[in-house]
Design a protein around this motif. Structure first.
Motif, mmCIF file in Angstrom:
data_model
loop_
_atom_site.group_PDB
_atom_site.id
_atom_site.type_symbol
_atom_site.label_atom_id
_atom_site.label_comp_id
_atom_site.label_asym_id
_atom_site.label_seq_id
_atom_site.Cartn_x
_atom_site.Cartn_y
_atom_site.Cartn_z
ATOM 1 N N CYS A 33 1.240 -0.937 -0.347
ATOM 2 C CA CYS A 33 0.203 0.029 0.173
ATOM 3 C C CYS A 33 0.770 1.516 -0.118
ATOM 4 O O CYS A 33 1.889 1.690 0.446
ATOM 5 N N CYS A 36 -0.053 2.916 3.851
ATOM 6 C CA CYS A 36 0.203 2.591 4.985
ATOM 7 C C CYS A 36 1.132 1.464 4.700
ATOM 8 O O CYS A 36 1.695 0.984 5.920
ATOM 9 N N CYS A 65 -4.258 -0.420 0.340
ATOM 10 C CA CYS A 65 -4.840 -1.890 0.229
ATOM 11 C C CYS A 65 -6.529 -1.340 0.346
ATOM 12 O O CYS A 65 -6.690 -0.334 0.396
ATOM 13 N N CYS A 68 -7.376 1.518 3.212
ATOM 14 C CA CYS A 68 -7.172 3.018 2.394
ATOM 15 C C CYS A 68 -7.974 2.892 1.145
ATOM 16 O O CYS A 68 -8.442 4.653 0.867
HETATM 17 ZN ZN LIG Z 1 -3.320 0.685 3.658
#
Ligand SMILES: [Zn+2]
Length: 130
Positions: A33, A36, A65, A68
């Motif tokens: 991701c 994050c 991801c 998110c």
């Molecule tokens: Zn993420």
């Protein structure tokens, strides 16, 4: 569960993307991701949907991801609404509270690496400092 590759449904069947010409099934692709940095798998089922139904090129991987992405899906449409309101002059320099809200969303959006709103952010900061 296997997800068969149907190249005839790809936007450009000759372009293999993640897969060489002998590949017959989608396989999970590990991604990171951009926001994050969690590691996640781009699942075969989702690849089939993206490449065969939604017309994404088969080299694409999701940048975010699932969690998110779902956060982004709340922010993205709001940004579009602000942008449209500004373009249509429904939002003006005197609407300071709204402009503050817009700037806050833009500042949040940079962590999603979606689009560069830098010039919009500068414009808003200028309008808000007056
Ligand atoms: Zn993420």
């Amino acid at each position: 569960m296997n997800y068969h590759i149907d190249r005839s449904k790809w936007q450009k069947p000759s372009y293999g993307g993640h897969y060489d010409e002998r590949a017959t099934e989608y396989e999970g692709i590990r991604c990171k991701c951009q926001r994050c940095e969690v590691s996640f798998v781009f699942e075969p089922e989702e690849q089939k949907r993206q490449f065969e139904s939604l017309g994404r090129f088969p080299f694409w991987v999701p940048g975010l991801c699932a969690s998110c992405q779902s956060e982004w899906e709340k922010i993205g449409p709001k940004l579009k609404r602000f942008e449209a309101a500004w373009q249509n002059k429904k939002l003006e320099a005197s609407d300071q509270d709204e402009l503050k809200e817009w700037l806050k969303l833009i500042e949040q959006s940079t962590s999603y690496r979606k689009k560069d709103y830098g010039s919009r952010a500068n414009m808003l900061r200028k309008l808000l400092s007056n």
